[in-house]
Design a protein around this motif. Structure first.
Motif, PDB file in Angstrom:
ATOM      1  N   ALA A 203      86.449  25.494  70.148  1.00  0.00           N
ATOM      2  CA  ALA A 203      87.346  24.337  70.040  1.00  0.00           C
ATOM      3  C   ALA A 203      88.228  24.231  71.280  1.00  0.00           C
ATOM      4  O   ALA A 203      88.453  23.126  71.813  1.00  0.00           O
ATOM      5  CB  ALA A 203      88.210  24.449  68.783  1.00  0.00           C
TER       6      ALA A 203
ATOM      7  N   ARG B 283      88.333  21.071  73.945  1.00  0.00           N
ATOM      8  CA  ARG B 283      89.549  20.361  74.355  1.00  0.00           C
ATOM      9  C   ARG B 283      89.663  20.318  75.871  1.00  0.00           C
ATOM     10  O   ARG B 283      90.029  19.297  76.462  1.00  0.00           O
ATOM     11  CB  ARG B 283      90.778  21.043  73.760  1.00  0.00           C
ATOM     12  CG  ARG B 283      90.918  20.896  72.259  1.00  0.00           C
ATOM     13  CD  ARG B 283      92.269  21.427  71.774  1.00  0.00           C
ATOM     14  NE  ARG B 283      92.272  21.602  70.328  1.00  0.00           N
ATOM     15  CZ  ARG B 283      92.028  22.748  69.713  1.00  0.00           C
ATOM     16  NH1 ARG B 283      91.777  23.840  70.421  1.00  0.00           N
ATOM     17  NH2 ARG B 283      92.051  22.817  68.394  1.00  0.00           N
TER      18      ARG B 283
ATOM     19  N   THR C 154      86.841  14.758  69.101  1.00  0.00           N
ATOM     20  CA  THR C 154      86.209  15.101  67.829  1.00  0.00           C
ATOM     21  C   THR C 154      84.846  14.421  67.632  1.00  0.00           C
ATOM     22  O   THR C 154      84.276  14.505  66.547  1.00  0.00           O
ATOM     23  CB  THR C 154      87.120  14.719  66.637  1.00  0.00           C
ATOM     24  OG1 THR C 154      87.417  13.328  66.679  1.00  0.00           O
ATOM     25  CG2 THR C 154      88.412  15.523  66.694  1.00  0.00           C
TER      26      THR C 154
ATOM     27  N   LEU D 219      89.450  20.745  65.755  1.00  0.00           N
ATOM     28  CA  LEU D 219      89.795  19.794  66.808  1.00  0.00           C
ATOM     29  C   LEU D 219      90.758  18.715  66.307  1.00  0.00           C
ATOM     30  O   LEU D 219      91.574  18.210  67.066  1.00  0.00           O
ATOM     31  CB  LEU D 219      88.537  19.139  67.377  1.00  0.00           C
ATOM     32  CG  LEU D 219      87.648  20.064  68.218  1.00  0.00           C
ATOM     33  CD1 LEU D 219      86.300  19.428  68.449  1.00  0.00           C
ATOM     34  CD2 LEU D 219      88.312  20.380  69.549  1.00  0.00           C
TER      35      LEU D 219
END
Length: 256
Positions: free
Chosen positions: A27, A31, A164, A255
């Motif tokens: 995750a 990002r 996402t 996320l």
């Protein structure tokens, strides 16, 4: 489908993964990947949504076809270089090569940027195959070759979303032998948007070469990160027995 792990020439031993820690790590990488394009937009002084509108109408009309052609050429070319035992390059070297091709492509505006498109796509796809290999997946296997191409169905580095959109992780693609047209037909419409943004950035007057170099750095970094997210989930799934739908849902929760 649970991926098939390759039997490498020298055994690769992967320690058991902590499921929750691994999902957290992936995750974080997602990002990071989703934020790499914003400096590029600052360089060229526009918004991502406006970039494709900057392309001539003829280029916009032929964008999906140009993307499909680039993928067709790259799919077999990248595989051939690995089959020919050209050594895998580390991330920094791949990005450096990509920066050079991007600068050359941007130097001559849109015509040279179009000519450079299959070259950069091949460089990135070869890097994706290297990352698959790092995760114990054999890039020569049809299902892994499909997974490598599936990385290109990610949203794109200039897409300023919340990170996402993980639909690319569960896109159903199957390669049998050399029959890749159907799978490229699924990926090309999704990749056409980010590649159109790349072409438009390289065609910006006066700063085409600089924008081409910066664009290629951003795109190469982004798709390398996306590959590590996908193949990280595939390796996790091979250890836990979970499918990609379950794991991508767990990743999306982190996320959002």
């Amino acid at each position: 489908m649970t991926p098939t792990l390759s039997p490498p020439a020298e055994p690769q031993i992967f320690p058991p993964l902590d499921r929750e820690a691994e999902l957290d790590r992936l995750a974080d990488r997602m990002r990071t990947a989703s934020g790499v394009g914003m400096q590029l937009l600052g360089l060229i002084g526009t918004q991502a949504e406006s970039l494709i509108d900057m392309l001539p109408g003829s280029a916009r009309a032929g964008l999906e076809k140009a993307t499909a052609v680039a993928l067709e050429q790259s799919f077999n070319a990248a595989h051939a270089t690995r089959k020919g035992r050209i050594a895998d390059a580390p991330d920094w070297l791949t990005r450096a090569i990509s920066v050079g091709t991007g600068a050359a492509g941007g130097f001559g505006g849109l015509p040279s940027a179009l000519a450079e498109l299959p070259v950069t796509t091949t460089i990135i796809l070869r890097a994706i195959q290297t990352i698959a290999d790092e995760h114990g997946l054999d890039p020569a296997l049809p299902e892994v070759r499909a997974a490598c191409l599936r990385v290109f169905a990610a949203a794109g580095p200039l897409d300023d979303d919340d990170g996402t959109d993980l639909s690319f992780l569960t896109l159903r693609l199957t390669v049998t032998g050399s029959a890749v047209h159907g799978l490229i037909a699924k990926v090309a419409p999704r990749l056409a948007v980010p590649l159109g943004q790349k072409l438009a950035a390289q065609a910006v007057p006066f700063i085409g070469a600089a924008a081409g170099a910066a664009t290629n750095y951003v795109y190469t970094s982004y798709y390398q990160d996306m590959a590590r997210v996908q193949f990280g989930l595939m390796r996790l799934g091979a250890q836990t027995g979970e499918d990609m739908e379950t794991l991508s849902a767990a990743l999306k929760t982190r996320l959002s």
